[in-house]
Design a protein around this motif. Structure first.
Motif, PDB file in Angstrom:
ATOM      1  N   SER A 171     -17.743   6.821  22.188  1.00  0.00           N
ATOM      2  CA  SER A 171     -17.794   5.690  23.123  1.00  0.00           C
ATOM      3  C   SER A 171     -19.192   5.085  23.195  1.00  0.00           C
ATOM      4  N   ARG A 206     -20.020   3.186  19.937  1.00  0.00           N
ATOM      5  CA  ARG A 206     -19.274   1.924  19.859  1.00  0.00           C
ATOM      6  C   ARG A 206     -19.859   0.884  20.809  1.00  0.00           C
ATOM      7  N   THR A 207     -20.225   1.296  22.024  1.00  0.00           N
ATOM      8  CA  THR A 207     -20.841   0.385  22.992  1.00  0.00           C
ATOM      9  C   THR A 207     -22.170  -0.113  22.446  1.00  0.00           C
TER      10      THR A 207
END
Length: 147
Positions: free
Chosen positions: A130, A133-134
């Motif tokens: 996560s 990806r952010t």
């Protein structure tokens, strides 16, 4: 397998679950419910015991006397036995990412040896995936000027 009592016991539990599933194939689709893997161990106990060749029988006899409980030391097999093969495939498909294939395989390998939902390998993998990806989205937005 037969040189270590703990390993023999783990393989016995996995074999008992597989035998339980083979004796009741409908369980493969639906599972037996959260925390009920021990039910499959009990169902497959006799078949697994007939194939068991280790001299380390103490833990196996304890399973016979007290039941297995949900611990089989294999999270993949536990997930299949509790929720069914379709849910297992869906979870695996959702978690896998080509960018993180190595980390995914290492995490998956660890879960073949442990079966606790509290084992933090999966949670670290999800957070790492996560965060990266952010971070990638922010970099792309910066490079494209937010377009």
């Amino acid at each position: 397998v037969n040189s270590d009592g703990s390993l023999a016991s783990r393989f016995f539990r996995m074999d008992a679950v597989i035998s339980g599933i083979l004796n009741y194939p409908s369980v493969l689709l639906t599972g037996v419910g959260f925390g009920n893997t021990g039910f499959l161990v009990d169902l497959g106990f006799s078949d697994a015991f007939n194939k068991f060749t280790s001299v380390f029988t103490k833990e196996v006899f304890m399973i016979k006397a007290d039941g297995s409980g949900p611990t089989i030391f294999n999270m993949a097999l536990r997930t299949i036995s509790e929720f069914g093969i379709l849910i297992f495939i869906l979870i695996t498909w959702q978690l896998y990412d080509k960018k993180f294939a190595f980390v995914f395989i290492v995490t998956f390998w660890c879960y073949i040896q442990f079966d606790s939902h509290a084992f933090y390998g999966l949670w670290i993998y999800i957070v790492m995936k996560s965060l990266i990806r952010t971070s990638d989205r922010r970099i792309n937005n910066t490079l494209t000027g937010g377009i």
